[in-house]
Enzyme design. Structure first.
Site, PDB file in Angstrom:
ATOM      1  CE  LYS A 124      -1.885   1.786   3.964  1.00  0.00           C
ATOM      2  NZ  LYS A 124      -1.676   3.233   4.128  1.00  0.00           N
ATOM      3  CG  ASN A 125       2.125   2.759   3.512  1.00  0.00           C
ATOM      4  OD1 ASN A 125       0.983   3.106   3.164  1.00  0.00           O
ATOM      5  ND2 ASN A 125       2.440   2.523   4.771  1.00  0.00           N
ATOM      6  CB  CYS A 157      -4.510   6.225  10.474  1.00  0.00           C
ATOM      7  SG  CYS A 157      -4.970   4.779   9.531  1.00  0.00           S
ATOM      8  NE  ARG A 200      -0.503  10.774   9.692  1.00  0.00           N
ATOM      9  CZ  ARG A 200      -0.804   9.640   9.036  1.00  0.00           C
ATOM     10  NH1 ARG A 200      -1.979   9.064   9.203  1.00  0.00           N
ATOM     11  NH2 ARG A 200       0.071   9.087   8.214  1.00  0.00           N
ATOM     12  CG  ASP A 221       2.468   1.465   9.436  1.00  0.00           C
ATOM     13  OD1 ASP A 221       2.125   2.310  10.275  1.00  0.00           O
ATOM     14  OD2 ASP A 221       2.754   1.756   8.269  1.00  0.00           O
ATOM     15  NE  ARG A 261      -7.469   4.639   4.721  1.00  0.00           N
ATOM     16  CZ  ARG A 261      -6.639   4.836   5.749  1.00  0.00           C
ATOM     17  NH1 ARG A 261      -7.096   4.918   6.964  1.00  0.00           N
ATOM     18  NH2 ARG A 261      -5.348   4.973   5.549  1.00  0.00           N
TER      19      ARG A 261
END
Ligand code: EPZ
Length: 429
Positions: A22-23, A117, A122, A307, A399
């Site tokens: 995903k990242n 999230c 952030r 994570d 997600r």
């Protein structure tokens, strides 16, 4: 309202295939803006964040064609700078890569400040600092970030990051690829997804060296061209299933992984007594009779990934004695702890440290996925618990995890996704 319902206590046995990361998918998808040509991206995970990114690209004027479930062709020749729809962009964290990519190609940008999230504040000050060093004036207006390099191109410069940031490292790389001269990023993040983005950009004609170390050098090039490129496997999805095997007393073969990327997770599991066999592109994880307590600190790569914090916490609940889990990246990663406590966990959080008194049985309860990885942890807790666990707010999980319910069912989990009437709807009947 959709929920995931798990009847726990069944060990998992079999094989799970991991999807693309995903990242790295999000930065690579938005990096296609910079290319201004046709690219084919393979091994994309079919998850909601990827669908959102493709939707944004389409809305900006790209031609997007799915070739199969995990392969997409994107032509960004006619993309319109500054046209990312506000409501779509603010919903995913990775949308801030639009800023770096637009600055690189057009010398200006306008995009909604990102969501994602809730892990505490952030900030994006390091992204802004990098853009400014490259000659961009940055301002904020109505929830959007606006950047403008004025006449001419961005200019390469030496950038020192005050802290290690995955997002800022990638965003500055994107902005610098077509800049005049040389850019260096010192104290850069070293995550495998940074290397993945650099490999993608280099295959399109960029000149980036040092990705995967803390000093990245980007020599500006004049033009880029489209390519076919495959995303690397998702180490966090792999790590999640490794812990699911260990937590349920089972044995799983996890395929389509790069074992090197899993080293910090494998090392901690090994310390806990879990047996992890590494093969070329798979790992086999077998739970021990008894888990041993350990202390864990999350850190930027190659440290133990933040994570994996919530998933690891569940495993620590199952190991007798007190384990200490320190969060070294985010301010507020422990919002999920109150949900685990509902399931009988004994955890005390002081600032960014959780003291986990393990060895109590977890029992099924009604809990919430407070964020993406927290949701994955609730699934693992439900699989390991006695009785039934109902997990709400599962959109967070969707997600970032492709078909988590189906993948776990295929290895013996009693898990399903159900649609329940909303409380308001039910009381109206
Ligand atoms: C990426 O977030 C991931 N998200 C996160 O994954 C992951 O937790 C994080 O990297 C760390 O590995 C995406 O790739 C979309 P950072 P990112 O910039 O890039 C501070 C998941 O579950 N910071 O490395 O936003 C920041 O507050 C998600 O998949 C600044 O202070 O993370 C944090 O404490 C959740 N100023 C630390 O740095 C800045 O300008 C690391 O953040 C930028 C960051």
């Amino acid at each position: 309202m959709e929920k995931i319902v798990v009847n726990g206590g069944k060990p998992l046995f079999g094989t799970i295939e991991v999807g693309g990361m995903k990242n790295s998918s999000l930065p690579i998808l938005f990096a296609t803006i910079l290319i201004g040509d046709k690219c084919v991206i393979e091994n994309l995970p079919p998850i909601d964040d990827v669908a959102s990114a493709l939707h944004i690209l389409k809305s900006m004027g790209a031609t997007v064609r799915m070739i199969d479930r995990t392969t997409v062709e994107i032509d960004t020749t006619h993309i319109v700078c500054g046209s990312a729809p506000y409501e779509l962009a603010r919903n995913i964290r990775g949308s801030y890569y639009i800023a770096g990519a637009e600055l690189g190609r057009f010398g200006r940008t306008r995009v909604a400040l990102p969501g994602g999230c809730d892990l505490g504040p952030r900030p994006i000050d390091q992204h802004v600092k990098g853009f400014e060093k490259l000659g961009v004036s940055v301002s904020f207006e109505n929830g959007a970030i606006i950047g403008d390099a004025g006449e001419g191109l961005l200019r390469g410069d030496d950038i020192y990051m005050d802290l290690v940031s995955v997002g800022a490292t990638m965003n500055i790389m994107l902005a610098a690829v077509l800049a005049e001269g040389v850019t260096t990023i010192d104290n850069a993040a070293r995550e495998p997804h940074i290397v993945d983005l650099a490999n993608f950009l280099n295959s399109c004609g960029a000149d980036i060296s040092g990705a995967g170390t803390d000093m990245i050098k980007i020599k500006g090039v004049r033009t880029l061209h489209g390519v076919t490129y495959g995303i690397i496997p998702d180490m966090i999805e792999a790590g999640t299933y490794m812990i699911a095997a260990a937590a349920t007393g089972g044995k799983l073969t996890i395929t389509n992984v790069i074992p090197k990327h899993l080293e910090s997770i494998t090392a901690k599991l090994d310390e806990m007594g879990v047996i992890v066999e590494e093969h070329d592109s798979s790992v086999v994880v077998s739970a021990p009779e008894k888990l041993t307590k350990v202390n864990v600190k999350t850190l930027p790569y190659p440290g133990f990934p933040t994570d994996m914090n919530p998933q690891m916490c569940v495993l620590l609940c199952l190991a007798e004695g007190t384990s200490v889990l320190r969060e070294g990246v985010w301010e507020n990663r422990f919002r999920y702890v109150k949900e685990l406590i509902r399931m009988g966990a004994d955890i005390t959080v002081e600032q960014k440290t959780a003291y986990v008194q393990g060895g109590n049985k977890l029992v099924g309860a009604s809990v919430l996925a407070t964020d993406l990885r927290a949701g994955a942890a609730m699934v693992i807790a439900g699989l390991a618990a006695e009785g039934t666990t109902e997990i709400g707010d599962i959109y967070h999980i969707e997600r970032g995890y492709e078909n988590i319910v189906e993948k776990l069912r295929a290895v013996g989990a009693d898990i399903e996704k159900v649609v329940l009437p909303d409380v308001a709807e039910a009381s109206a009947v």
